[in-house]
Structure formats: C-alpha cells, structure tokens
Write a protein that holds these residues in place. Structure first.
Motif, PDB file in Angstrom:
ATOM      1  N   TRP A 159      14.709  27.814  85.112  1.00 32.30           N
ATOM      2  CA  TRP A 159      14.881  27.011  83.905  1.00 32.30           C
ATOM      3  C   TRP A 159      16.342  26.655  83.718  1.00 32.30           C
ATOM      4  O   TRP A 159      17.245  27.396  84.130  1.00 32.30           O
ATOM      5  N   THR A 160      16.559  25.520  83.081  1.00 32.87           N
ATOM      6  CA  THR A 160      17.905  25.055  82.755  1.00 32.87           C
ATOM      7  C   THR A 160      17.998  24.829  81.251  1.00 32.87           C
ATOM      8  O   THR A 160      17.096  24.226  80.653  1.00 32.87           O
ATOM      9  N   ARG A 161      19.084  25.280  80.670  1.00 30.79           N
ATOM     10  CA  ARG A 161      19.274  25.099  79.226  1.00 30.79           C
ATOM     11  C   ARG A 161      19.634  23.647  78.923  1.00 30.79           C
ATOM     12  O   ARG A 161      20.525  23.076  79.546  1.00 30.79           O
ATOM     13  N   LEU A 162      18.924  23.075  77.965  1.00 35.16           N
ATOM     14  CA  LEU A 162      19.162  21.686  77.568  1.00 35.16           C
ATOM     15  C   LEU A 162      20.087  21.571  76.365  1.00 35.16           C
ATOM     16  O   LEU A 162      20.758  20.546  76.198  1.00 35.16           O
ATOM     17  N   THR A 197      16.997  25.498  73.809  1.00 40.07           N
ATOM     18  CA  THR A 197      15.829  24.917  74.474  1.00 40.07           C
ATOM     19  C   THR A 197      16.087  24.772  75.965  1.00 40.07           C
ATOM     20  O   THR A 197      17.188  24.376  76.387  1.00 40.07           O
ATOM     21  N   TYR A 198      15.060  25.083  76.752  1.00 33.99           N
ATOM     22  CA  TYR A 198      15.129  25.053  78.212  1.00 33.99           C
ATOM     23  C   TYR A 198      14.039  24.141  78.768  1.00 33.99           C
ATOM     24  O   TYR A 198      13.026  23.891  78.118  1.00 33.99           O
ATOM     25  N   THR A 199      14.242  23.682  79.996  1.00 36.73           N
ATOM     26  CA  THR A 199      13.198  22.984  80.738  1.00 36.73           C
ATOM     27  C   THR A 199      13.048  23.625  82.110  1.00 36.73           C
ATOM     28  O   THR A 199      13.988  24.266  82.609  1.00 36.73           O
ATOM     29  N   SER A 235      11.229  19.533  85.072  1.00 36.95           N
ATOM     30  CA  SER A 235      11.311  18.860  83.760  1.00 36.95           C
ATOM     31  C   SER A 235       9.927  18.512  83.215  1.00 36.95           C
ATOM     32  O   SER A 235       9.763  17.524  82.491  1.00 36.95           O
ATOM     33  N   VAL A 243       8.874  22.365  78.487  1.00 42.09           N
ATOM     34  CA  VAL A 243      10.067  22.663  77.689  1.00 42.09           C
ATOM     35  C   VAL A 243       9.760  23.869  76.797  1.00 42.09           C
ATOM     36  O   VAL A 243       8.635  24.034  76.328  1.00 42.09           O
ATOM     37  N   THR A 248      17.431  14.465  75.996  1.00 42.19           N
ATOM     38  CA  THR A 248      17.088  15.441  77.037  1.00 42.19           C
ATOM     39  C   THR A 248      15.587  15.388  77.311  1.00 42.19           C
ATOM     40  O   THR A 248      14.846  14.671  76.634  1.00 42.19           O
ATOM     41  N   ALA A 249      15.150  16.178  78.269  1.00 46.90           N
ATOM     42  CA  ALA A 249      13.723  16.240  78.582  1.00 46.90           C
ATOM     43  C   ALA A 249      12.901  16.777  77.426  1.00 46.90           C
ATOM     44  O   ALA A 249      11.679  16.602  77.395  1.00 46.90           O
ATOM     45  N   GLU A 257      13.329  15.854  74.166  1.00 42.87           N
ATOM     46  CA  GLU A 257      13.489  15.047  72.958  1.00 42.87           C
ATOM     47  C   GLU A 257      12.156  14.693  72.291  1.00 42.87           C
ATOM     48  O   GLU A 257      12.129  14.357  71.112  1.00 42.87           O
TER      49      GLU A 257
END
Length: 262
Positions: free
Chosen positions: A94-97, A129-131, A135, A138, A181-182, A184
């Motif tokens: 996961w990546t933090r948005l 929030t992460y994705t 993507s 979320v 972001t992914a 939104e």
C-alpha cells in the motif's frame, strides 16, 4: 522532599573508669539507640517518597500526547508491505495518499458510532488514506486518542463488545478522500468493509474502513471479522477488502503502541 536524619545519640563520658561489664553494656545501649534512630529515619524517608510509575502506566500516559511529538511518517508510513496479508496469504503493498488535517472526532465517524465512543472523550483524531499497488482499493486508517483513564477504556471496550458495535452497519468510520488521488471518490456510499478495536493499555481506539477506488456503490458493507473468515464468499471477502482493513488498521495501531513504549 529530603527527610532530616536525627543526630546520633551520645553517651555522657564517665567521670571515672567503669568496670568492664558496665562499659560493655553502655556501649551496647548506645549502639542500639543509634541504629533505632537511623532506621526510623530511613523508614520515614521510604514512607514519604513518591511511588514510582510502572512501565505500563508511563506508556499509557505517553499514549495520550504521543501524536504531538512523533513524526507523522512513524505513525502512518508512506508505504506498507505485508507478505501474507491478502486472501490465501497473498502479498499486499500500500501507498499513503494523504494525511487528514486536524478535525473534530465526530466528523470522522457515523453519528451512532460517535455517540457510542463519546463517553471516552476525544483528544485527537488522526487519519490517513492508502491505496493498494493497483490503485483498485482505498483504505482510510484512523486513531482516536481519547481522554479516558484505564477504567474508562475498559468500560468502553466492554460496551463495544457487549453490543457488537464493531459489526453494526450504522456505526462505521468515515473515509478521508484526498483530492486528486485514487481515493477522491471514496465516500460514505463506497464503504465495503471496516475494522475497529478499543485498546485498554492506551487511551486509543483504532479503526480502518476500505472500499473500491472507482466510486461504485451498492456493495453490502461487511465487518472485517466476517470478511476474513474461512469460506467467506461476499464481495468484501473475495476482493480482500476485509483483509486490507484489518491489516492496515493493525499495522498503524501497532506503530502507535510501539512509540508509546519507547
């Protein structure tokens, strides 16, 4: 505060040499009196000394203010890797948005959940929030730092468990959707699975809520506890959304607990 030590008692000098037996007895009396007074002073100091805190008490106290001193990347890492967090032990990344700005606790929770947690008070609500790597999904993770003492947190945990409040579909956490972001399009209607726990070793309620990034609606919400059960066949289960909510929520909760124990 320093305790005064009484002066050591002295025996008056003899005006004439005393017999050996008398001198021995007098010396013994003086020694006993001296030890008694010194021992009494030591006991008095022990009784008036402030009690030391245990490691658990220190961690609990630190947990109430930790958010103000620990870097955000320590609480909400920019990236998270879990080798076996997905369905069937699949790997997840996961990546933090984005990290939510300061806000009140009530706006981050459904009204019924906010009312249920309100007795514990709210010092801070932290959210990020992460994705996932594709993507496609979320997840918003939250840390509610309460104002309650240990007894208050134990009472809150009992109420949540007795009413199964962490499984009620009218008591979900709310997403944080960073613009551009992914996530939104991640709103209340897009929530699919969630996870929530009440700590008693810290003044903390940790939670996570997850859904699809494409904005779809109409997917029945299911608590992570059911979505990760063996044989679960719901949309949340098959898409791994229950796994994502539980894993990310647990990771962030563990990071907060570890920082409190330092």
């Amino acid at each position: 505060m320093r305790t005064a030590v009484p002066p050591r008692p002295t025996c008056p000098p003899a005006t004439a040499p005393a017999p050996p037996a008398r001198r021995t007895a007098a010396a013994a009396v003086c020694a006993v009196l001296g030890l008694g007074l010194l021992g009494g002073a030591a006991v008095g100091g022990w009784l008036t000394a402030p009690p030391s805190r245990t490691a658990a008490e220190a961690a609990y106290e630190r947990g109430g203010t930790l958010w103000s001193e620990v870097p955000v990347d320590d609480l909400f890492p920019r990236t998270v890797h879990a080798a076996d967090a997905g369905p069937g032990g699949a790997s997840r990344d996961w990546t933090r948005l984005g990290v939510a700005p300061d806000g009140d606790c009530a706006s981050a929770l459904d009204p019924a959940l906010a009312r249920a947690l309100q007795p514990a008070g709210c010092r801070r609500m932290l959210r990020a929030t992460y994705t996932d790597a594709t993507s496609t999904t979320v997840t918003t993770v939250g840390l509610l730092v309460t104002a309650a003492d240990g007894a208050g947190m134990r009472a809150l945990r009992s109420r949540v468990a007795a009413g199964r409040l962490d499984e009620r579909t009218d008591m979900l956490p709310r997403p944080y959707a960073p613009p551009g972001t992914a996530a939104e399009r991640f709103g209340d209607a897009q929530r699919v699975s969630w996870w929530l726990t009440v700590r008693t070793d810290l003044p903390l309620v940790a939670w996570a809520v997850t859904g699809f990034a494409d904005g779809r609606t109409g997917t029945p919400a299911e608590p992570a506890r059911r979505a990760v059960a063996p044989g679960a066949a719901s949309v949340a289960a098959q898409a791994g959304l229950g796994h994502e909510a539980r894993e990310l929520g647990t990771r962030v909760e563990s990071a907060y607990r570890a920082a409190a124990r330092r």
